[in-house]
Design an enzyme around this catalytic site. Structure first.
Site, short mmCIF file in Angstrom:
data_model
loop_
_atom_site.label_atom_id
_atom_site.label_comp_id
_atom_site.label_asym_id
_atom_site.label_seq_id
_atom_site.Cartn_x
_atom_site.Cartn_y
_atom_site.Cartn_z
N ASP A 88 -10.28 3.34 1.90
CA ASP A 88 -10.48 3.00 3.31
C ASP A 88 -11.40 3.99 4.04
O ASP A 88 -12.38 3.61 4.67
CB ASP A 88 -9.14 2.94 4.06
N LYS A 144 0.81 -1.23 0.00
CA LYS A 144 0.00 0.00 0.00
C LYS A 144 0.84 1.28 0.00
O LYS A 144 0.44 2.28 -0.57
CB LYS A 144 -0.94 0.00 1.20
P1 NAP Z 1 -2.03 -2.86 11.28
O1 NAP Z 1 -1.53 -1.74 10.45
O2 NAP Z 1 -1.18 -4.07 11.46
O3 NAP Z 1 -2.39 -2.27 12.75
C1 NAP Z 1 -2.78 -3.14 13.78
C2 NAP Z 1 -3.18 -2.32 15.01
O4 NAP Z 1 -3.63 -3.26 16.02
C3 NAP Z 1 -2.03 -1.52 15.64
O5 NAP Z 1 -2.54 -0.32 16.16
C4 NAP Z 1 -1.57 -2.45 16.76
O6 NAP Z 1 -0.99 -1.77 17.85
C5 NAP Z 1 -2.90 -3.03 17.22
N1 NAP Z 1 -2.71 -4.30 17.93
C6 NAP Z 1 -2.30 -5.48 17.40
N2 NAP Z 1 -2.21 -6.42 18.39
C7 NAP Z 1 -2.57 -5.80 19.54
C8 NAP Z 1 -2.68 -6.22 20.90
N3 NAP Z 1 -2.40 -7.49 21.27
N4 NAP Z 1 -3.07 -5.32 21.83
C9 NAP Z 1 -3.36 -4.03 21.48
N5 NAP Z 1 -3.27 -3.56 20.20
C10 NAP Z 1 -2.88 -4.44 19.24
O7 NAP Z 1 -3.42 -3.41 10.71
P2 NAP Z 1 -4.51 -2.60 9.86
O8 NAP Z 1 -4.23 -2.78 8.42
O9 NAP Z 1 -4.61 -1.24 10.40
O10 NAP Z 1 -5.84 -3.46 10.18
C11 NAP Z 1 -6.41 -3.47 11.46
C12 NAP Z 1 -7.72 -4.25 11.48
O11 NAP Z 1 -8.68 -3.61 10.65
C13 NAP Z 1 -7.58 -5.67 10.94
O12 NAP Z 1 -8.36 -6.52 11.78
C14 NAP Z 1 -8.19 -5.60 9.56
O13 NAP Z 1 -8.77 -6.82 9.15
C15 NAP Z 1 -9.26 -4.55 9.77
N6 NAP Z 1 -9.63 -3.84 8.52
C16 NAP Z 1 -10.91 -3.96 8.06
C17 NAP Z 1 -11.30 -3.29 6.92
C18 NAP Z 1 -12.72 -3.42 6.42
O14 NAP Z 1 -12.97 -3.04 5.26
N7 NAP Z 1 -13.65 -3.88 7.21
C19 NAP Z 1 -10.38 -2.48 6.24
C20 NAP Z 1 -9.08 -2.37 6.72
C21 NAP Z 1 -8.71 -3.07 7.88
P3 NAP Z 1 0.61 -1.45 17.89
O15 NAP Z 1 0.82 -0.23 17.04
O16 NAP Z 1 0.88 -1.22 19.33
O17 NAP Z 1 1.30 -2.68 17.35
#
Ligand code: NAP
Length: 280
Positions: free
Chosen positions: A101, A65
């Site tokens: 997004d 991305k």
């Molecule tokens: P990402 O960039 O990897 O970010 C993950 C986030 O989760 C970070 O803020 C991370 O915190 C936090 N996290 C992970 N493990 C954790 C834990 N054990 N305790 C507390 N915080 C934790 O992922 P992303 O791309 O933003 O996606 C995040 C979620 O959104 C995913 O579940 C994805 O499937 C969903 N999503 C859905 C859509 C949709 O269309 N519905 C679109 C996009 C994403 P740290 O910074 O501290 O590591």
């Protein structure tokens, strides 16, 4: 026949071929949509190859991305604001990048009657949180708290909004409860509770602080019912899962690819039915 791809690594589990396949079949257009694995570092080769084929565009997921940005000719406003691209149109020798997004999130919130909201708690500071927080601030949220386990990451995200609507905060239950007491909407953008993620929320008592009528939106769509949503509903709060955002994003992307507006209600119906069959 023209082709659309979703590229990434891994990409085999992407739901995009199911969603787009259903919408394209409904439209009766001669375009196929497939998953195409592209490893990190393979973008330039992919782009040159795709431009020599019948590929009219592609969606991009991890890890591409951000790496796509310098390889494109043009970015839309949202992609430039987030510094990330998830949809690319290949048109007349030009590579045009979009990011769906934030708009997909907003469309889902509107459908769920959770928007507008003045004060919002966003959980997480990753790629999805960045798009959600910046978009909601741009669209009129007066205050957005970005609560993250790694605080410097939240601070870095908030610094991207020059209007000062974003405030970084911690992820401990006391902080979350204090901020929820002032919010009309909570959006989970962490992986907690996601299928395949080993962790879930340890303590959801912060939900007690949300005022009556507040909304809880979990971006996670698999499972459809996360513990966050179950607990929020048990407290009488309005809830919304991530499926609607996923589908709205696909509709927006297809409008970019085909360069025409679509019947969004009908597209959401066929995409939702196809996804339900695949996820059940
Ligand atoms: P990402 O960039 O990897 O970010 C993950 C986030 O989760 C970070 O803020 C991370 O915190 C936090 N996290 C992970 N493990 C954790 C834990 N054990 N305790 C507390 N915080 C934790 O992922 P992303 O791309 O933003 O996606 C995040 C979620 O959104 C995913 O579940 C994805 O499937 C969903 N999503 C859905 C859509 C949709 O269309 N519905 C679109 C996009 C994403 P740290 O910074 O501290 O590591």
């Amino acid at each position: 026949m023209s082709t659309l791809h979703v590229i990434g690594d891994p990409v085999v589990h992407s739901k995009s071929p199911i969603i787009h396949g259903a919408m394209l079949a409904e439209l009766g257009v001669d375009v196929r949509y497939t998953a195409h694995p592209v490893p990190r570092g393979g973008l330039e080769d992919y782009l040159v190859w795709a431009e020599g084929q019948d590929v009219i565009g592609f969606n991009a997921t991890m890890p591409h991305k951000e790496d796509l940005l310098p390889l494109l000719d043009e970015l839309d406003g949202d992609a430039a604001m987030y510094g990330a691209v998830n949809t690319v149109c290949l048109q007349g020798g030009r590579r045009i990048g979009h990011n769906t997004d934030g708009q997909g999130c907003l469309a889902a919130l509107e459908e769920g009657e959770m928007w507008p909201a003045e004060q919002v708690v966003v959980l997480g500071a990753g790629g999805a949180a960045r798009a959600v927080a910046l978009k909601l601030a741009r669209e009129g949220a007066r205050r957005v708290w970005v609560c993250n386990r790694t605080l410097p990451r939240a601070a870095e995200l908030c610094a991207q909004n020059s209007a000062g609507a974003l405030t970084p905060a911690g992820f401990d239950v006391e902080t979350l409860a204090k901020l929820c007491g002032q919010a009309q909407l909570l959006v989970n953008c962490t992986n907690l509770g996601m299928e395949g993620c080993p962790r879930d929320f340890d303590d959801l008592s912060f939900l007690d602080a949300l005022p009556t009528g507040a909304g809880v939106f979990d971006l996670i769509y698999h499972p459809a019912q996360t513990s966050l949503l179950v607990e929020a509903r048990r407290r009488g709060l309005n809830t919304l899962g991530g499926l609607s955002m996923l589908i709205n994003q696909a509709i927006l992307a297809l409008e970019f690819f085909l360069d025409c507006p679509l019947d969004r209600v009908r597209m959401a119906q066929v995409a939702g039915q196809a996804l339900k069959r695949a996820l059940d």
